[in-house]
Design a protein around this motif. Sequence first.
Motif, short mmCIF file in Angstrom:
data_model
loop_
_atom_site.label_atom_id
_atom_site.label_comp_id
_atom_site.label_asym_id
_atom_site.label_seq_id
_atom_site.Cartn_x
_atom_site.Cartn_y
_atom_site.Cartn_z
N ALA A 1 51.99 32.10 30.68
CA ALA A 1 51.01 32.14 31.76
C ALA A 1 50.71 30.74 32.27
O ALA A 1 50.51 30.54 33.46
N LEU A 2 50.72 29.76 31.36
CA LEU A 2 50.41 28.39 31.75
C LEU A 2 51.55 27.80 32.56
O LEU A 2 51.35 26.95 33.40
N GLY B 1 53.78 29.69 34.27
CA GLY B 1 54.08 30.44 35.48
C GLY B 1 54.49 31.87 35.26
O GLY B 1 55.01 32.52 36.16
N TYR C 1 53.41 42.85 38.25
CA TYR C 1 52.78 42.40 39.49
C TYR C 1 53.25 43.27 40.65
O TYR C 1 52.47 43.64 41.52
N ASN D 1 46.63 41.92 33.75
CA ASN D 1 46.33 40.97 32.69
C ASN D 1 47.57 40.12 32.45
O ASN D 1 48.59 40.63 31.97
N SER D 2 47.46 38.83 32.80
CA SER D 2 48.66 38.00 32.74
C SER D 2 49.07 37.68 31.30
O SER D 2 50.19 37.27 31.06
N THR D 3 48.17 37.84 30.36
CA THR D 3 48.52 37.54 28.97
C THR D 3 49.34 38.66 28.35
O THR D 3 50.37 38.42 27.75
N SER E 1 15.16 38.03 49.01
CA SER E 1 15.55 36.62 49.21
C SER E 1 15.76 36.34 50.69
O SER E 1 15.40 35.26 51.17
N LEU E 2 16.34 37.31 51.40
CA LEU E 2 16.51 37.12 52.84
C LEU E 2 15.16 36.91 53.51
O LEU E 2 14.99 36.00 54.33
N THR F 1 44.29 32.49 38.56
CA THR F 1 44.67 33.81 38.04
C THR F 1 45.84 33.71 37.06
O THR F 1 46.14 34.69 36.39
N GLN F 2 46.50 32.55 37.01
CA GLN F 2 47.60 32.43 36.06
C GLN F 2 47.12 32.00 34.68
O GLN F 2 47.91 31.90 33.75
N PRO G 1 42.94 35.29 30.45
CA PRO G 1 41.69 35.91 30.90
C PRO G 1 40.44 35.25 30.31
O PRO G 1 39.40 35.24 30.97
N THR H 1 22.47 32.19 48.13
CA THR H 1 21.16 32.71 48.54
C THR H 1 20.11 32.41 47.48
O THR H 1 19.00 31.97 47.81
N VAL I 1 16.76 30.21 48.04
CA VAL I 1 15.41 30.75 47.84
C VAL I 1 14.62 29.87 46.89
O VAL I 1 13.47 29.48 47.17
#
Lengths: 464, 264
Positions: free
Chosen positions: A142-143, A145, A154, A214-216, A447-448, B200-201, B204, B244, B248
Amino acid sequence: MKEEKTPVEAEAQPHVATGASSLLDIAKQRVKQRAEDKKVVALKRVPSRRAPDPDANDEEDLGARARTKTDIVKKIMTLPEMPKRKRKLPWTQISFGLVVVVPTILTALYFAFIASPQYVVETQFSVRGANQSSLSGLGIPALVGGGLQSGDSYIVADYIHSAQILPDIREQTGVDIRTVYSRPNIDFLYRENDTRSLDEFRDYWRDMVDVSFNSTTGNVTMRVFAFSPTDATQVSQSILSVSEHLVNTLSDKTRRQVVDVANQQVARSEERLRNIRKQMTELQINEQAVDPATVATMEATIISSLEQELASLRTRYKALVDSISSDAPSARVIERKISALEAQLIEQRNRLTGDVDQPADGKTTRSGTDTSSALPQMISRFSELGVEQEFAVKAYTASLAALEAAMQEAQKQERYFAVYVPPREPEVALYPFSLLNTGIVLLSSISLWVIGYFVFRSVKDHAI
Amino acid sequence: MKVVTEKNFAYALSENMRIIAALVVRSAVTRFGESRMGFVWVLIEPVAYVSVYLLIHAWMRAGVPFGDSALLFFLTGIFGFRMTRGIARKTERAIISNQPMLTYPLVRPLDTIIATFLTESTIWLIICWLFMGGLSLMMDRSVIVYPADFAEGLLAILYFALSFATFNAMFSALVPRYDTFMNMLSMPLMLASGVFFVPTQLPPEFQAILWWNPFLHCVEWFRTSTYLDYNALLSKQYLLGVSTGLLVIALSVERIFRRKIVAS
């Protein structure tokens, strides 16, 4: 005033209508007259009501009149204060109600009464091959590629979110996804139109189907939302079957491509070998000889026997000439024999060495045709063809071995679509999270509103 | 009667606009100092960053993390991060750099922040436009493949930068050493924002940690619009929610501790 007016007129009218004969007619006349009188009264009342209104003692006008009576100083003092206080306080609350309370209540109502339950089906699968590398379990690829298998997973994950899967599902499983999501029991926010084009439907589809990779581990987790348990399972099943079909097609295609190249190689070398064999046979038929070497030895033995005969004839001739005259008939016979043998010998030699100036009678050629080549040429052609045949045989065996290897390689590249958490029909609807969603709406609207309020206040700060 | 209040607010609004416009002019004039080199430096900085990374990249002979062009990848990453950070950095110092202005009662701390934010975002948008335009000329194809997404991403970046800067401005005025703490965070933040890699590579576990970094979402949002099939670790809701929330908190703090902030 009004009360007095009506009786006067009512009495004045009947005098006009008193020309009637019978009592009944009089009564009728009176009834009519009364009705007309009422109309007249009503008509009169309408304008008469409007006219006195400005002077009537209404509460509002009482206030207005009261104010007009007050002096100017008081008016100036009270005017700006009254509306300011009236307007300012509600605005804060009204805006709060509009921005916070109303949306929150609407959302809560929606989730409480309208929202249809959503069932979710979780499925896990992976695309596996024979040559799964052991490193991928550690997350190291994964590291750098990602590995090859992950690429295939994929593909499936992307495919599920692509627009292509919708027509594929319809064609391969006969399920139109749009009808699943346009059932009448689905609430209006989530109900789709089943005549909507697939391209537009794709966004909705992406919302309803979650795919994460899950890439692992190289596994794909898929979650399908639908509005009934059977629908959710059915949609998951059709996605799985279509994806499996895709993986199989891709795997087949790679295998076929790899094997096809090897197959073509084999066919080509086979053709070459066959060609050479054919030429060889043709040559053998033409030359009427299976092996040029035996032809050569045969020729050599013929020559040597001819030479032997010639030598013995010559000795006999010499002995004969010694004893009798050379003109003797027996000597002449031998002499002719010798010359014939010599001619034959020259011809044989010519055949062997390849001189073309053969005698035209053609009786001595082996093949019986005049075009037949000389022995050395024949030998060279034979040996040439032999070498070529040898190469062709080698190439053929090599290509056969390559085909074998390609088949093995293809076997290795075979991809399996492995579902290890099959779709299970959900028992309860887990979604939507009504409380959480309402809370989110509440929080975000608060909040708005706070931001809006503070911005407004900070602008107001400049009114000094 | 109605007219009186309306006129009041309109008057306040026009006053506010006038003040902000004046502050924008002031910050734009003082932004680059006396020399012309200021603006050149603004342009050179991203170039320097990108070229250093490209050099290191070439030296390590590493593959392009994503796509076909390392230049595009790093440039999008650097813009996604530097733009957010750059705008926020200047804006959060707005109160301090405009301290003399705050002696006028009409000028409020928020005005200086908004004015600086406007100046900075204009500058950065111009730079971004220059670089993206240059890149698309260089690569001879359109770099921004989803213009709507790109605009969305830019707006989100600006919104986050404004909220983050307002929050930092308030807290650096209230909490001692807050400023130095944020400066120390700057470099790790950049490393953790996916400027040099595709998040994403990663395994997780790392992704789950990195996901909390809002700058990462800025970078990812920026990149989504420049690649057709970028697999982004992006949650738009998270970024907008964080922005937001920060805004706030910052506005409430400004309201409560106004005197202290102006005095500091």
